[in-house]
Design a protein around this motif. Structure first.
Motif, PDB file in Angstrom:
ATOM      1  N   ARG A   2       0.796  -1.231   0.000  1.00  0.00           N
ATOM      2  CA  ARG A   2       0.000   0.000   0.000  1.00  0.00           C
ATOM      3  C   ARG A   2       0.823   1.273   0.000  1.00  0.00           C
ATOM      4  NH1 ARG A   2      -0.018   2.024   5.240  1.00  0.00           N
ATOM      5  NH2 ARG A   2       0.498   0.506   6.880  1.00  0.00           N
ATOM      6  N   ASN A   3       2.105   1.206   0.344  1.00  0.00           N
ATOM      7  CA  ASN A   3       2.985   2.368   0.263  1.00  0.00           C
ATOM      8  C   ASN A   3       4.010   2.208  -0.854  1.00  0.00           C
ATOM      9  OD1 ASN A   3       1.765   3.915   2.273  1.00  0.00           O
ATOM     10  ND2 ASN A   3       2.954   2.949   3.913  1.00  0.00           N
ATOM     11  N   TYR A   4       3.609   1.426  -1.878  1.00  0.00           N
ATOM     12  CA  TYR A   4       4.395   1.231  -3.100  1.00  0.00           C
ATOM     13  C   TYR A   4       5.688   0.446  -2.879  1.00  0.00           C
ATOM     14  CZ  TYR A   4       1.152   4.793  -4.787  1.00  0.00           C
ATOM     15  OH  TYR A   4       0.014   5.505  -5.102  1.00  0.00           O
ATOM     16  N   GLN A   5       5.763  -0.312  -1.775  1.00  0.00           N
ATOM     17  CA  GLN A   5       6.935  -1.145  -1.519  1.00  0.00           C
ATOM     18  C   GLN A   5       6.789  -2.500  -2.201  1.00  0.00           C
ATOM     19  OE1 GLN A   5       4.483  -0.502   0.565  1.00  0.00           O
ATOM     20  NE2 GLN A   5       4.346  -1.910   2.295  1.00  0.00           N
ATOM     21  N   VAL A   6       7.907  -3.045  -2.671  1.00  0.00           N
ATOM     22  CA  VAL A   6       7.903  -4.401  -3.208  1.00  0.00           C
ATOM     23  C   VAL A   6       7.593  -5.342  -2.053  1.00  0.00           C
ATOM     24  CG1 VAL A   6       9.285  -6.190  -4.337  1.00  0.00           C
ATOM     25  CG2 VAL A   6       9.533  -3.797  -5.023  1.00  0.00           C
ATOM     26  N   LYS A   7       6.617  -6.210  -2.247  1.00  0.00           N
ATOM     27  CA  LYS A   7       6.089  -7.010  -1.132  1.00  0.00           C
ATOM     28  C   LYS A   7       7.148  -7.850  -0.436  1.00  0.00           C
ATOM     29  CE  LYS A   7       1.308  -7.221  -2.790  1.00  0.00           C
ATOM     30  NZ  LYS A   7       0.214  -8.070  -3.337  1.00  0.00           N
ATOM     31  N   ASP A   8       8.052  -8.445  -1.194  1.00  0.00           N
ATOM     32  CA  ASP A   8       9.075  -9.282  -0.558  1.00  0.00           C
ATOM     33  C   ASP A   8      10.420  -8.561  -0.427  1.00  0.00           C
ATOM     34  OD1 ASP A   8       9.814  -9.227  -3.200  1.00  0.00           O
ATOM     35  OD2 ASP A   8       9.869 -11.408  -3.481  1.00  0.00           O
ATOM     36  N   ARG A   9      10.414  -7.233  -0.634  1.00  0.00           N
ATOM     37  CA  ARG A   9      11.639  -6.444  -0.525  1.00  0.00           C
ATOM     38  C   ARG A   9      11.233  -5.013  -0.156  1.00  0.00           C
ATOM     39  NH1 ARG A   9      16.099  -6.137  -5.453  1.00  0.00           N
ATOM     40  NH2 ARG A   9      17.418  -4.502  -4.564  1.00  0.00           N
ATOM     41  N   PRO A  10      10.776  -4.798   1.081  1.00  0.00           N
ATOM     42  CA  PRO A  10      10.097  -3.553   1.467  1.00  0.00           C
ATOM     43  C   PRO A  10      10.941  -2.288   1.412  1.00  0.00           C
ATOM     44  CG  PRO A  10      10.475  -4.968   3.376  1.00  0.00           C
ATOM     45  CD  PRO A  10      10.780  -5.793   2.178  1.00  0.00           C
ATOM     46  N   LEU A  11      12.254  -2.387   1.341  1.00  0.00           N
ATOM     47  CA  LEU A  11      13.071  -1.182   1.223  1.00  0.00           C
ATOM     48  C   LEU A  11      13.329  -0.794  -0.227  1.00  0.00           C
ATOM     49  CD1 LEU A  11      15.668  -1.496   4.141  1.00  0.00           C
ATOM     50  CD2 LEU A  11      13.450  -0.321   4.071  1.00  0.00           C
ATOM     51  N   LEU A  12      12.704  -1.533  -1.156  1.00  0.00           N
ATOM     52  CA  LEU A  12      12.709  -1.158  -2.574  1.00  0.00           C
ATOM     53  C   LEU A  12      11.292  -0.733  -2.932  1.00  0.00           C
ATOM     54  CD1 LEU A  12      13.938  -0.972  -5.426  1.00  0.00           C
ATOM     55  CD2 LEU A  12      13.350  -3.394  -5.733  1.00  0.00           C
TER      56      LEU A  12
END
Length: 434
Positions: free
Chosen positions: A322-332
């Motif tokens: 929901r904040n445009y983060q890659v689901k399995d890589r949240p800092l990307l």
């Protein structure tokens, strides 16, 4: 000091994301491939280049685009601030001088002490933390790298830009200045009789189109249809669409024209005007021939012809949170039109949300939940919620969570939604210390 964030792409979304990160004490390395490389649609060397139009749409709160701007203002949007400083007359819309707007954004970003500018192309996915905001015309090597991420694949649609003419080449004996319903005089109007409209329509329908690689009519975004595609739906479609004469009176006849072409000021000096609603893929000589049939444009000097290009966006519902983060890589994170938001301010909004949320994550604080009550949150939820037929989306009231009570009248309902949205956002800003 927190770890530096790599932001790729200095368009609207990338600049906004970089600004929001730096404003929260996060150092940023901002990469932009211009001037060494340009996409097919870009020509300027500055940041935040506007391609299709110089209009950022409506400002009033009973329009979802206006509400989105109000939300972004509460969060100190750089792009909105630059737009307000470089605006040109456009009635109830926010339109800008493209050159001055780009200069303002470029100067603000380049002079921020926590933002380092790198003028070079990036061909690979950077290490975390990072935000990729390279837009729908992402260079091939990076686009391939993105598509190779687990679960990612690229979708695409076709977008178009309208032509721009010089003011001095217009026949002002035929053109009149007015906004609809006498709300100012920010537009130039080219009135058409039925005979002139019919002749123009027939010429448009018979005009030769430019070849666009892999073009498919089914993959044209409805919010930015080429004028010839819209016209192909019926002889009167344009007269009830971008050429509708409603709210206008030709001062030379005292009557509303049969059809009307509006020209919107393109720069601060008022020397350039774009043809509103005239996105096109006609060949350039055909644009000159057909559009010169519009009264007042017989000798128009085209400073820029319209073009159509392929835009690429992600299968965001499958891969982004929901904040445009890659689901399995949240800092990307991803931001901009490539996420599936459509429109200048919508792209900016995605960069704002991605930047604010990533800053909070890097500071070890909870990421904000903008909720479906705000346009900022509803846009993000729309493009990240699985659906059977994912398509790019503009800001609109239909994506907001419905009101709990029934409100009669569309305007009253929109006012209630806008009021709830702004109050919700103020609460989010307080609760998350934004």
């Amino acid at each position: 000091m927190s770890k530096q964030v790599t932001v790729i792409g200095a368009g609207l979304a990338g600049c906004e994301a970089a600004w929001q990160l730096a404003s929260r004490g996060i150092p940023v390395a901002l990469y932009e491939m211009k001037p060494a490389c340009h996409s097919p649609a870009h020509h300027m060397n500055g940041f935040a280049e506007l391609v299709c139009s110089n209009s950022l749409k409506a400002e009033h709160l009973t329009n979802a685009s206006g509400l989105l701007k109000a939300e972004m203002k509460l969060l100190n949007s750089l792009i909105l601030s630059a737009a307000e400083k470089t605006r040109v007359p456009a009635g109830g819309a926010l339109a800008v001088d493209r050159d001055r707007f780009s200069e303002a954004v470029t100067e603000a970003v380049s002079s921020h002490p926590l933002i380092t500018i790198h003028r070079e192309r990036v061909d690979a996915i950077p290490g975390d933390p990072a935000i990729i905001a390279t837009g729908p015309l992402t260079d091939a090597a990076l686009a391939d790298a993105i598509a190779s991420l687990p679960g990612f694949h690229a979708l695409h649609f076709f977008d178009a830009a309208a032509p721009i003419v010089t003011a001095e080449s217009l026949d002002m004996a035929k053109v009149f200045r007015a906004s609809r319903y006498e709300k100012g005089a920010d537009y130039l109007n080219c009135p058409m009789t039925q005979a002139e409209y019919d002749a123009f329509y027939d010429a448009l329908m018979g005009a030769e189109l430019a070849e666009v690689h892999d073009f498919d009519r089914k993959q044209v975004f409805e919010g930015c249809l080429a004028v010839e595609i819209l016209a192909s739906r019926g002889r009167q479609t344009l007269a009830f669409g971008p050429l509708k004469p409603v709210g206008l009176v030709n001062p030379r006849t005292g009557r509303a024209p049969y059809a009307n072409v509006q020209l919107r000021q393109e720069n601060e000096q008022g020397t350039l005007y774009n043809l509103v609603g005239f996105q096109t893929r006609l060949k350039w000589p055909e644009q000159k021939r057909v559009f010169s049939m519009i009264p007042g444009l017989e000798h128009a000097d085209f400073a820029r012809y319209g073009v159509m290009h392929r835009n690429t966006y992600l299968n965001s519902p499958d891969v982004l949170g929901r904040n445009y983060q890659v689901k399995d890589r949240p800092l990307l994170r991803f931001a901009g039109q490539m996420t599936g938001v459509e429109g200048y301010m919508e792209s900016t909004a995605s960069g704002l949300v991605a930047g604010v949320a990533l800053a909070k994550a890097l500071l070890g604080e909870p990421e904000p939940d903008f909720t479906g009550d705000t346009v900022l949150g509803a846009l993000a939820l729309h493009v990240t919620t699985p659906t059977g037929d994912f398509q790019p989306m503009n800001a609109n009231f239909g994506i907001l969570r419905p009101l709990d009570e029934r409100v009669r009248g569309k305007r009253n309902r929109y006012e209630k939604l806008a009021g709830r949205s702004l109050e919700t956002l103020k609460t989010v800003i307080t609760n998350y210390a934004l």
